[in-house]
Write an enzyme that holds these catalytic residues in place. Structure first.
Site, mmCIF file in Angstrom:
data_model
loop_
_atom_site.group_PDB
_atom_site.id
_atom_site.type_symbol
_atom_site.label_atom_id
_atom_site.label_comp_id
_atom_site.label_asym_id
_atom_site.label_seq_id
_atom_site.Cartn_x
_atom_site.Cartn_y
_atom_site.Cartn_z
ATOM 1 N N SER A 11 -9.877 -17.069 39.229
ATOM 2 C CA SER A 11 -8.779 -17.307 38.288
ATOM 3 C C SER A 11 -7.407 -17.067 38.921
ATOM 4 O O SER A 11 -7.284 -16.323 39.898
ATOM 5 C CB SER A 11 -8.903 -16.368 37.086
ATOM 6 O OG SER A 11 -10.132 -16.560 36.437
HETATM 7 N N1 SAH Z 1 -14.539 -13.176 38.328
HETATM 8 C C1 SAH Z 1 -14.552 -14.093 39.451
HETATM 9 C C2 SAH Z 1 -14.343 -15.543 39.072
HETATM 10 C C3 SAH Z 1 -15.430 -16.040 38.251
HETATM 11 S S1 SAH Z 1 -15.712 -17.788 38.232
HETATM 12 C C4 SAH Z 1 -13.555 -13.695 40.482
HETATM 13 O O1 SAH Z 1 -12.802 -12.740 40.301
HETATM 14 O O2 SAH Z 1 -13.544 -14.351 41.546
HETATM 15 C C5 SAH Z 1 -17.155 -17.689 37.201
HETATM 16 C C6 SAH Z 1 -18.374 -17.160 37.906
HETATM 17 O O3 SAH Z 1 -19.399 -16.978 36.944
HETATM 18 C C7 SAH Z 1 -18.951 -18.116 38.959
HETATM 19 O O4 SAH Z 1 -19.079 -17.425 40.151
HETATM 20 C C8 SAH Z 1 -20.314 -18.489 38.382
HETATM 21 O O5 SAH Z 1 -21.282 -18.716 39.370
HETATM 22 C C9 SAH Z 1 -20.642 -17.272 37.533
HETATM 23 N N2 SAH Z 1 -21.614 -17.457 36.460
HETATM 24 C C10 SAH Z 1 -21.727 -18.482 35.581
HETATM 25 N N3 SAH Z 1 -22.729 -18.246 34.707
HETATM 26 C C11 SAH Z 1 -23.266 -17.031 35.032
HETATM 27 C C12 SAH Z 1 -24.325 -16.247 34.505
HETATM 28 N N4 SAH Z 1 -25.064 -16.640 33.459
HETATM 29 N N5 SAH Z 1 -24.588 -15.059 35.089
HETATM 30 C C13 SAH Z 1 -23.856 -14.627 36.149
HETATM 31 N N6 SAH Z 1 -22.853 -15.337 36.698
HETATM 32 C C14 SAH Z 1 -22.548 -16.510 36.143
#
Ligand code: SAH
Length: 222
Positions: free
Chosen positions: A63
Site C-alpha cells: 500500500s
Molecule cells: N500488508 C502488505 C501488503 C498486502 S497486499 C504489506 O505491507 O506489504 C495483500 C496481501 O494479502 C498479498 O500479499 C496477498 O497474497 C495476501 N493475501 C490475500 N488473501 C490472503 C489470505 N486469505 N491469507 C493470507 N494472505 C492473503
C-alpha cells in the site's frame, strides 16, 4: 541526494496538514521503519513516493505510505498488544505495527499470515534486513482461518479486501478488541471498516473511509 530522513519528514508534514493521521506513535513508527528495505531493490528509489508498489511479479501490491500509517491510526495501537495481520506481503505494514506495539516495558508481538509462499519468504527476508524479525512472526497459510494457536488477539487487520468478515477472525479477537478490514468486492473501491467486539455475541461496526485493496483469497475471501 536528499537524506531519507528529510524526505520522510516532508511526507509526514503533508499527512499532518491533510489531517490523515493523528497518532504521534504512527509518525514515530514511520520514521523508524525503513520502507526501502521492504521493496524490490530496483524500486528502492520509489520507496517514499506516495503510491502503491508491486510485490514482485505476484500481482499484489504494498500500500501507499499514507494508507499504511492511516491503518496504524485506525488500529488505535498501544505497546504490549498482540496483533494479527492477514496479508504479510512485503512485511512492511507488520513492521510498522510492531514499531508501535513493542517497547522495552511492554513487549507486544505481530503475527502475519501470507497465502503466497514466495511472499512468505520475501516478508521474512525483509523483516530480518530491517531488524524486525524478532517482533513479527510470518506464517504461511489462509489468513481467513486466523491463527488459533496464539489467540486471542487485541487487534486484527486485513490488508486485502473481502466481502464478509471471516468468522474465525472475530472468534479469535479478544473481547473489547477491534478488527479493521477493507470490506467489499474487488473492483475500484471498498469501505475500510472497524468492528469492535463487545462480547462473545455482539460486534459494533463503524465505517472509516473509502479504500482500494487487492482481493482477499481463501475460504472466506472472494
Ligand atoms: N500488508 C502488505 C501488503 C498486502 S497486499 C504489506 O505491507 O506489504 C495483500 C496481501 O494479502 C498479498 O500479499 C496477498 O497474497 C495476501 N493475501 C490475500 N488473501 C490472503 C489470505 N486469505 N491469507 C493470507 N494472505 C492473503
Amino acid at each position: 541526494m536528499t537524506e531519507i530522513r528529510v524526505i520522510k519528514e516532508r511526507l509526514l508534514d503533508q499527512y499532518k496538514r491533510r489531517g490523515y493521521v493523528k497518532d504521534v506513535k504512527a509518525f514515530d513508527a514511520f520514521m523508524r521503519v525503513p520502507r526501502e528495505k521492504f521493496i524490490p531493490e530496483r524500486l528502492a528509489s520509489s520507496a517514499y513516493l506516495d503510491h502503491p508498489l508491486p510485490l514482485m511479479n505476484t500481482g499484489q501490491t504494498i500500500s501507499a505510505p499514507h494508507m499504511t500509517i492511516m491503518i496504524l491510526d485506525y488500529l488505535e495501537l498501544v505497546p504490549g498488544q498482540k496483533v494479527l495481520e492477514i496479508g504479510a506481503g512485503s512485511g512492511y505494514q507488520a513492521a510498522l505495527i510492531a514499531a508501535v506495539v513493542t517497547s522495552d516495558e511492554a513487549p507486544g508481538h505481530v503475527y502475519s499470515i501470507e497465502i503466497v509462499p514466495d511472499l512468505v519468504e520475501f516478508a521474512r527476508k525483509n523483516l530480518a534486513r530491517a531488524g524486525f524479525d524478532e517482533y513479527v512472526t510470518v506464517i504461511e497459510g489462509d489468513g481467513t482461518l486466523g491463527h488459533e494457536k496464539e489467540a486471542p488477539y487485541d487487534r486484527v487487520i486485513l490488508t486485502a479486501a473481502g466481502p464478509i468478515v471471516p468468522p474465525p477472525l472475530i472468534e479469535q479477537l479478544r473481547v473489547d478488541g477491534t478488527l479493521v478490514m477493507p470490506l467489499g468486492r474487488p473492483g475500484l473501491w471498498q469501505q475500510m471498516t472497524r468492528y469492535r467486539k463487545v462480547n462473545d455475541i455482539e460486534v459494533i461496526k463503524e465505517n472509516l473511509s473509502s479504500v482500494a485493496f487487492v482481493p482477499l483469497r481463501g475460504k472466506y475471501g472472494v
